[in-house]
Scaffold this motif. Structure first.
Motif: not given
Length: 502
Positions: A174-185, A220-233
């Motif tokens: 089950l996907p819990l959280c989804i996030s695009f990167n800065y340019n959506g690629s 949870r996750c969020v895509y930051l700039k420059n290819g960095i991903i932040l997660t909380t758990g």
């Protein structure tokens, strides 16, 4: 955990809630157990998922309509089961998507000025999921591209302008959280199997994956700039934690730190302009904010300060930079949902003495105009950063053409002009041409027929000749059927005489 103090222009950021009469009260906030913010805001409206019997609904209010909400006020109520997630379109402040337990995603257009009666007819219905849909996320720079995640362990990438899924992406859990990167690629997704995955949204390929937080509660996750991903758990010992990852190598986190022992799911909100992160826990009374800085081993998350209140938050919404008051050095605004039904507005400001526009606090931010069309993103495989505008002098929304609902599956397929944010007329014309769908080519036989021409009189004679042939064939078939019937009758009579002789 020991916090490292450092000089920062955001070190003294403070939050001060508005008075109760400047907030929104008497809201029947959803009682769903699904882990979602329940609130979404943009420069025009605040939307809150509400509790309703016999279906799903959410409330949409103009920002100016503060005070007590009428108990029987108008709602968006077209779903047949509870609404689980909502998201405003970043390129049109009147468009909002909703995900529901009824296995559908619906896209709604809010009438100018807000609702005056219940809105039950969506402009686009998206059907593909076989189980409840828990997440919806818009593409940051491509028009009409939306991603939904459901309990059928699938992600669907949609072209909302045509109402069709572009690709189905299967997940192990089950996907819990989804996030695009800065340019959506790229997409980042956390799943119930406690893994973080980086996905190509056009092909569904898993580019990287890792086990992020071992705790049982949702990450949870969020895509930051420059290819960095932040997660909380959560850790194995149920300690809340955050981690920073490099999208190219998820074997080990760049940074991982514990927060506290509370049991509320931590929701991260990210401001790409100031590189600030706000961590808001469900059931908490605290909002923590951090700054992304360059460290010895790469990007690091540095603690700045916290905002503490007396009442816990049931949900939260984060205002885009376009909706902030730049004259008061406001760098963030959070809408906090209380269990009592209050939606409290909390501006976060940087103390400055000057009344002039603070350019260091407000770099160019994402505009409400898409950088590319859906066709350019999907067919041409084109990626583009969001179109940026300056907030100096305040934000002025770009002009949007009125929607003409001709076909429910094709009401959002018109690419708006970018002339209002500095695009040349030629580029605007090129984008309009790119957004116009091409007609399919005619078959070669049809082209040859049109090229050689035809005689209408000869066509009529040929049709009459065919009709005569069909009549003759019908007559012949009737004669044969009569002869066959006589033969069968004669055979039956012989069988009867034979039986009598016996």
């Amino acid at each position: 955990m020991a916090w490292t103090m450092r000089n920062s222009k955001f070190r003294h950021v403070f939050g001060k809630p508005l008075k109760r009469d400047q907030c929104y009260d008497n809201i029947r906030i959803s009682r769903s157990s699904w882990e979602a913010p329940y609130c979404a805001v943009n420069p025009k409206y605040v939307a809150v998922i509400t509790d309703s019997a016999g279906g799903g609904s959410f409330l949409v209010l103009p920002l100016s309509k503060v005070g007590k909400v009428e108990r029987d006020g108008p709602l968006v109520c077209g779903h047949k089961a509870a609404v689980l997630d909502i998201a405003w379109c970043p390129h049109n402040d009147d468009i909002i998507a909703s995900a529901s337990e009824d296995c559908t995603v619906k896209v709604w257009q809010i009438p100018e000025g807000g609702l005056t009666e219940n809105l039950t007819e969506s402009i686009v219905d998206l059907y593909a999921h076989q189980k409840r849909v828990g997440s919806v996320v818009w593409h940051p720079s491509a028009m009409n591209i939306l991603v939904s995640g459901g309990s059928d362990n699938k992600l669907f990438v949609w072209n909302v302008g045509t109402g069709e899924p572009l690709i189905e992406i299967g997940l192990p859990d089950l996907p819990l959280c989804i996030s695009f990167n800065y340019n959506g690629s790229k997409l980042a997704a956390t799943c119930k199997d406690k893994k973080l995955r980086v996905i190509n949204p056009r092909t569904g390929e898993f580019l990287q994956e890792t086990s992020c937080h071992p705790g049982a509660k949702p990450a949870r996750c969020v895509y930051l700039k420059n290819g960095i991903i932040l997660t909380t758990g959560f850790s194995k010992m149920s300690e809340r934690q955050y981690a920073i990852w490099d999208e190219k190598n998820l074997e080990e986190p760049i940074q991982i730190d514990g927060i506290d022992k509370s049991n509320g799911v931590m929701f991260p909100f990210y401001d790409p302009d100031t590189e600030m992160v706000y961590l808001i826990g469900k059931g908490d009374t605290i909002i923590r904010y951090y700054e992304i800085v360059k460290g010895d081993n790469g990007p690091e998350l540095f603690y700045l300060a916290l905002y503490q209140a007396a009442d816990p938050q049931r949900g939260m919404g984060f205002m885009p930079k376009r909706g902030l008051n730049v004259n008061q050095c406001e760098i963030a605004r959070i809408y906090k949902l209380h269990n009592s039904g209050l939606c409290e507005v909390i501006p976060f400001t940087v103390p400055r003495r000057s009344d002039l526009f603070q350019e260091d606090l407000y770099p160019d931010t994402a505009a409400d105009v898409p950088a590319i069309s859906a066709e350019e993103w999907w067919v041409d495989r084109k990626d583009a950063d969001p179109v940026l505008i300056s907030l100096k002098g305040g934000y002025a929304p770009s002009k949007k053409e009125a929607f003409k609902v001709v076909r429910k599956s094709n009401v959002l397929d018109k690419m708006p002009s970018r002339a209002s944010v500095g695009a040349t007329p030629a580029s605007a014309n090129n984008e309009a041409a790119a957004a116009t769908p091409a007609l399919p080519p005619l078959p070669q036989k049809t082209l040859d027929f049109l090229k050689d021409g035809f005689d209408p009189e000869k066509l009529v004679k040929d049709l009459k000749s065919l009709q005569d042939i069909v009549k003759k064939q019908d007559k012949r078939i009737q004669q044969l059927e009569n002869r066959l019937a006589k033969v069968e009758q004669h055979t039956d009579e012989e069988d009867v005489h034979g039986d009598e002789n016996c």
